[in-house]
Motif scaffolding. Sequence first.
Motif, PDB file in Angstrom:
ATOM      1  N   GLN A  33       0.833  -1.203   0.000  1.00  0.00           N
ATOM      2  CA  GLN A  33       0.000   0.000   0.000  1.00  0.00           C
ATOM      3  C   GLN A  33       0.868   1.252   0.000  1.00  0.00           C
ATOM      4  OE1 GLN A  33      -3.499   0.089  -0.229  1.00  0.00           O
ATOM      5  NE2 GLN A  33      -2.907   2.174  -0.778  1.00  0.00           N
ATOM      6  N   ARG A  34       1.910   1.250   0.775  1.00  0.00           N
ATOM      7  CA  ARG A  34       2.830   2.395   0.817  1.00  0.00           C
ATOM      8  C   ARG A  34       3.462   2.630  -0.547  1.00  0.00           C
ATOM      9  NH1 ARG A  34       8.512   3.401   2.929  1.00  0.00           N
ATOM     10  NH2 ARG A  34       8.408   5.537   3.670  1.00  0.00           N
ATOM     11  N   ALA A  35       3.888   1.561  -1.200  1.00  0.00           N
ATOM     12  CA  ALA A  35       4.478   1.696  -2.539  1.00  0.00           C
ATOM     13  C   ALA A  35       3.469   2.286  -3.508  1.00  0.00           C
ATOM     14  CB  ALA A  35       4.964   0.335  -3.032  1.00  0.00           C
ATOM     15  N   GLU A  36       2.244   1.798  -3.439  1.00  0.00           N
ATOM     16  CA  GLU A  36       1.204   2.330  -4.331  1.00  0.00           C
ATOM     17  C   GLU A  36       0.932   3.799  -4.028  1.00  0.00           C
ATOM     18  OE1 GLU A  36      -3.526   1.688  -5.041  1.00  0.00           O
ATOM     19  OE2 GLU A  36      -2.306  -0.128  -4.751  1.00  0.00           O
ATOM     20  N   ASP A  37       0.796   4.149  -2.750  1.00  0.00           N
ATOM     21  CA  ASP A  37       0.513   5.527  -2.341  1.00  0.00           C
ATOM     22  C   ASP A  37       1.633   6.475  -2.739  1.00  0.00           C
ATOM     23  OD1 ASP A  37      -1.821   4.588  -1.196  1.00  0.00           O
ATOM     24  OD2 ASP A  37      -1.086   4.717   0.878  1.00  0.00           O
ATOM     25  N   MET A  38       2.874   6.002  -2.659  1.00  0.00           N
ATOM     26  CA  MET A  38       4.017   6.861  -2.929  1.00  0.00           C
ATOM     27  C   MET A  38       4.534   6.743  -4.360  1.00  0.00           C
ATOM     28  SD  MET A  38       5.937   6.625   0.745  1.00  0.00           S
ATOM     29  CE  MET A  38       6.923   8.092   0.506  1.00  0.00           C
ATOM     30  N   GLY A  39       3.935   5.877  -5.139  1.00  0.00           N
ATOM     31  CA  GLY A  39       4.258   5.789  -6.553  1.00  0.00           C
ATOM     32  C   GLY A  39       5.558   5.086  -6.905  1.00  0.00           C
ATOM     33  N   TYR A  40       5.970   4.119  -6.099  1.00  0.00           N
ATOM     34  CA  TYR A  40       7.156   3.344  -6.479  1.00  0.00           C
ATOM     35  C   TYR A  40       6.765   1.882  -6.660  1.00  0.00           C
ATOM     36  CZ  TYR A  40       7.736   2.526  -1.384  1.00  0.00           C
ATOM     37  OH  TYR A  40       7.555   2.200  -0.068  1.00  0.00           O
ATOM     38  N   SER A  41       7.655   1.121  -7.270  1.00  0.00           N
ATOM     39  CA  SER A  41       7.329  -0.261  -7.607  1.00  0.00           C
ATOM     40  C   SER A  41       7.184  -1.128  -6.358  1.00  0.00           C
ATOM     41  CB  SER A  41       8.379  -0.848  -8.547  1.00  0.00           C
ATOM     42  OG  SER A  41       9.626  -0.897  -7.913  1.00  0.00           O
ATOM     43  N   ASP A  42       6.444  -2.190  -6.510  1.00  0.00           N
ATOM     44  CA  ASP A  42       6.182  -3.138  -5.430  1.00  0.00           C
ATOM     45  C   ASP A  42       7.506  -3.665  -4.874  1.00  0.00           C
ATOM     46  OD1 ASP A  42       5.356  -5.189  -3.763  1.00  0.00           O
ATOM     47  OD2 ASP A  42       4.056  -6.138  -5.245  1.00  0.00           O
ATOM     48  N   PRO A  43       7.781  -3.466  -3.575  1.00  0.00           N
ATOM     49  CA  PRO A  43       9.057  -3.893  -2.996  1.00  0.00           C
ATOM     50  C   PRO A  43       9.081  -5.353  -2.550  1.00  0.00           C
ATOM     51  CG  PRO A  43       7.787  -2.753  -1.342  1.00  0.00           C
ATOM     52  CD  PRO A  43       6.982  -2.692  -2.621  1.00  0.00           C
ATOM     53  N   ILE A  44       7.962  -6.052  -2.706  1.00  0.00           N
ATOM     54  CA  ILE A  44       7.823  -7.416  -2.193  1.00  0.00           C
ATOM     55  C   ILE A  44       8.348  -8.428  -3.210  1.00  0.00           C
ATOM     56  CG2 ILE A  44       6.176  -9.128  -1.288  1.00  0.00           C
ATOM     57  CD1 ILE A  44       6.377  -6.474   0.359  1.00  0.00           C
ATOM     58  N   CYS A  45       9.026  -9.463  -2.732  1.00  0.00           N
ATOM     59  CA  CYS A  45       9.473 -10.550  -3.615  1.00  0.00           C
ATOM     60  C   CYS A  45       8.274 -11.086  -4.397  1.00  0.00           C
ATOM     61  CB  CYS A  45      10.103 -11.676  -2.808  1.00  0.00           C
ATOM     62  SG  CYS A  45      11.664 -11.249  -2.045  1.00  0.00           S
ATOM     63  N   PRO A  46       8.458 -11.384  -5.683  1.00  0.00           N
ATOM     64  CA  PRO A  46       7.318 -11.761  -6.523  1.00  0.00           C
ATOM     65  C   PRO A  46       6.666 -13.101  -6.181  1.00  0.00           C
ATOM     66  CG  PRO A  46       9.353 -11.729  -7.813  1.00  0.00           C
ATOM     67  CD  PRO A  46       9.674 -11.220  -6.446  1.00  0.00           C
ATOM     68  N   THR A  47       7.401 -14.049  -5.619  1.00  0.00           N
ATOM     69  CA  THR A  47       6.805 -15.346  -5.296  1.00  0.00           C
ATOM     70  C   THR A  47       7.163 -15.733  -3.863  1.00  0.00           C
ATOM     71  OG1 THR A  47       8.706 -16.699  -5.961  1.00  0.00           O
ATOM     72  CG2 THR A  47       7.129 -16.100  -7.707  1.00  0.00           C
ATOM     73  N   MET A  48       6.422 -16.680  -3.335  1.00  0.00           N
ATOM     74  CA  MET A  48       6.714 -17.185  -1.993  1.00  0.00           C
ATOM     75  C   MET A  48       8.099 -17.833  -1.972  1.00  0.00           C
ATOM     76  SD  MET A  48       5.772 -17.492   1.131  1.00  0.00           S
ATOM     77  CE  MET A  48       4.015 -17.415   1.340  1.00  0.00           C
ATOM     78  N   GLN A  49       8.453 -18.569  -3.035  1.00  0.00           N
ATOM     79  CA  GLN A  49       9.776 -19.189  -3.078  1.00  0.00           C
ATOM     80  C   GLN A  49      10.876 -18.143  -3.094  1.00  0.00           C
ATOM     81  OE1 GLN A  49      10.385 -22.563  -2.664  1.00  0.00           O
ATOM     82  NE2 GLN A  49      12.415 -21.705  -2.259  1.00  0.00           N
ATOM     83  N   ASP A  50      10.662 -17.035  -3.800  1.00  0.00           N
ATOM     84  CA  ASP A  50      11.638 -15.938  -3.777  1.00  0.00           C
ATOM     85  C   ASP A  50      11.801 -15.394  -2.359  1.00  0.00           C
ATOM     86  OD1 ASP A  50      12.117 -16.070  -6.531  1.00  0.00           O
ATOM     87  OD2 ASP A  50      10.574 -14.573  -6.981  1.00  0.00           O
ATOM     88  N   THR A  51      10.695 -15.300  -1.629  1.00  0.00           N
ATOM     89  CA  THR A  51      10.742 -14.847  -0.241  1.00  0.00           C
ATOM     90  C   THR A  51      11.546 -15.825   0.610  1.00  0.00           C
ATOM     91  OG1 THR A  51       8.640 -13.681  -0.422  1.00  0.00           O
ATOM     92  CG2 THR A  51       9.334 -14.309   1.791  1.00  0.00           C
TER      93      THR A  51
END
Length: 125
Positions: free
Chosen positions: A38-56
């Motif tokens: 939500q913070r990334a969306e509100d502040m206009g930057y790309s999603d900071p979360i790893c794309p998959t659970m395995q990546d996490t």
Amino acid sequence: YLKNTYLRVHIDQIMLERRKKMFGCKFVRGAYIVQERQRAEDMGYSDPICPTMQDTHDNYDRCVLRMLPKIKAGQAEFMLASHNQQSIELAVNQLQQMGMGAATSTAFWTIPHAFFSTNQPAHAM
């Protein structure tokens, strides 16, 4: 769970080592995913979360494995907080391979229904 976690851990650890300070942290995963997105969306930057659970999982394990030798060197203390038993087992096995037994470790682990440190056997909660 954040894409840049490994880099941040790496930089912080090097900075503290140069200053002859101890690295201390609690490794967690996924605790603030909703808020971070939500913070990334509100502040206009790309999603900071790893794309998959395995990546996490891979990112988490990579950070932990980087820091385990620092425990042995007396340069770090940390707690692992995870619902992923494989990650905890990986870390415990790595500590054992490094020759770190019950009397030498300052790492603590939390997994569902158990708490243990390498200083004592697992105990049900």
